[in-house]
Design an enzyme around this catalytic site. Structure first.
Site, short mmCIF file in Angstrom:
data_model
loop_
_atom_site.label_atom_id
_atom_site.label_comp_id
_atom_site.label_asym_id
_atom_site.label_seq_id
_atom_site.Cartn_x
_atom_site.Cartn_y
_atom_site.Cartn_z
CG LEU A 77 -1.92 -1.19 1.23
CD1 LEU A 77 -2.79 -1.12 2.46
CD2 LEU A 77 -2.77 -1.24 -0.03
CE1 TYR A 183 3.07 4.10 14.51
CE2 TYR A 183 2.77 5.07 16.69
CZ TYR A 183 2.31 4.28 15.66
OH TYR A 183 1.08 3.66 15.77
CE LYS A 187 -0.10 5.08 13.05
NZ LYS A 187 -1.12 4.41 12.20
#
Length: 336
Positions: A77, A183, A187
């Site tokens: 993806l 990370y 997000k």
């Protein structure tokens, strides 16, 4: 949502749901729960063997085995064209109809200190945690919002159930924590994207109200689900690269199994929530960092935010002090 609402805002019985990252962890838990609620489930991930095993596990939980259908698609993806391909495959498998619900759940964390992280890892974290969902959102919304070919709007289209696009973010989007630099930014960007899409979709949903022909077939709703720690195979991998100070900051944090987080997430959707946290710590972090995001319940969220803002006067300095003291007491790796 208001104070009291018993309506189910997320009906899945007989509808087709696509879940990326569906071969393990939260994605697998979601697939099982939605199968129990009567959905036709398509799971997407890279590893075909894990997909096959997960599909068997999910389909065995189906509410109506004779009528429900299940499918697995292997795709990378992080490539935009793969997102288009998977939607085309799902639409063909679904007798020419696009999926009703798409859940961009794929993602993984590589926690480490910023200067210790190779640039390639920083980029790959953004690709899997932000760009994969963004590519899927772009392809899905273009599919759902295309002009209807009908010269008149059928009665069932006027009252069609809304379609739902859901992204899985993380409580890491609410607060900067040492050790999550690879990370958290991805997000946080994902939450911002969801806020923006939610606003923009009012254009198309409003258009449907005043145009009898050529309008999209159904309203589209966007949601952002924000879980905390999930005890999954991915979490075990995270522990291998997580810095010691990050582990200290997370001591005492609540954790959930894949089934528990799935139940909490879907419950929030059924209640009509937009920014959905799945456990108490997440609820508190959300209340203290809502910004321009819509409130699920204006009274509860407002009061909770007052409490959290006062509590953060103590929590924030305590967390920063823990990081500072770790640096005082331990050998610190510095760049050469």
């Amino acid at each position: 949502m208001g104070f009291f609402s018993w309506k189910n805002h997320f009906e899945v019985d007989g509808r087709t749901v696509v879940i990326t990252g569906g071969s393990q962890g939260m994605g697998r838990g979601l697939g099982k729960l939605l199968a129990q609620k009567g959905a036709n489930v398509v799971i997407v991930a890279r590893n075909q063997q894990k997909l096959d095993e997960a599909l068997q596990y999910i389909s065995s939980a189906s509410k109506s085995p004779q009528t429900q259908r299940f499918h697995a698609i292997s795709a990378d993806l992080t490539k935009s064209e793969e997102n288009t391909r998977l939607l085309e495959e799902v639409t063909a498998w679904n007798d020419g109809d696009p999926p009703d619900i798409v859940w961009a759940n794929a993602g993984m964390s590589h926690p480490s200190l910023f200067i210790d992280t190779p640039l390639d890892t920083l980029r790959s974290q953004m690709e899997i945690n932000y760009w994969a969902a963004t590519y899927l959102a772009h392809a899905t919304l273009k599919l759902w919002l295309r002009q209807s070919s009908s010269k008149s709007v059928p009665t069932e289209q006027k009252s069609a159930k809304p379609r739902h696009f859901i992204v899985t973010s993380s409580v890491a989007c609410f607060a900067g924590i040492a050790g999550y630099a690879p990370y958290s930014p991805a997000k946080s960007a994902l939450r911002s994207l969801a806020d923006t899409l939610r606003s923009e979709l009012n254009i198309y949903n409003g258009y449907r109200r005043t145009h009898a022909t050529g309008a999209p077939e159904a309203d589209v709703k966007v949601h952002c689900v924000v879980p905390g720690t999930i005890t999954s195979p991915g979490y075990a991998e995270e522990r291998k690269t997580k810095h010691a100070v990050t582990k200290i900051l997370e001591e005492g944090d609540l954790s959930q199994t894949e089934d528990e987080v799935a139940v909490a997430a879907v419950r929030g959707l059924e209640k009509g929530g937009y920014l959905i946290t799945t456990q108490l710590l997440g609820h508190a972090m959300r209340a203290g960092a809502l910004g321009g995001s819509p409130r699920n319940n204006w009274f509860v969220d407002t009061v909770f935010s007052w409490v959290v803002n006062i509590a953060w006067l103590f929590i924030g300095p305590d967390m920063e002090g823990k990081v500072f003291n770790w640096g005082k007491k331990n050998e610190v790796k510095l760049p050469a």
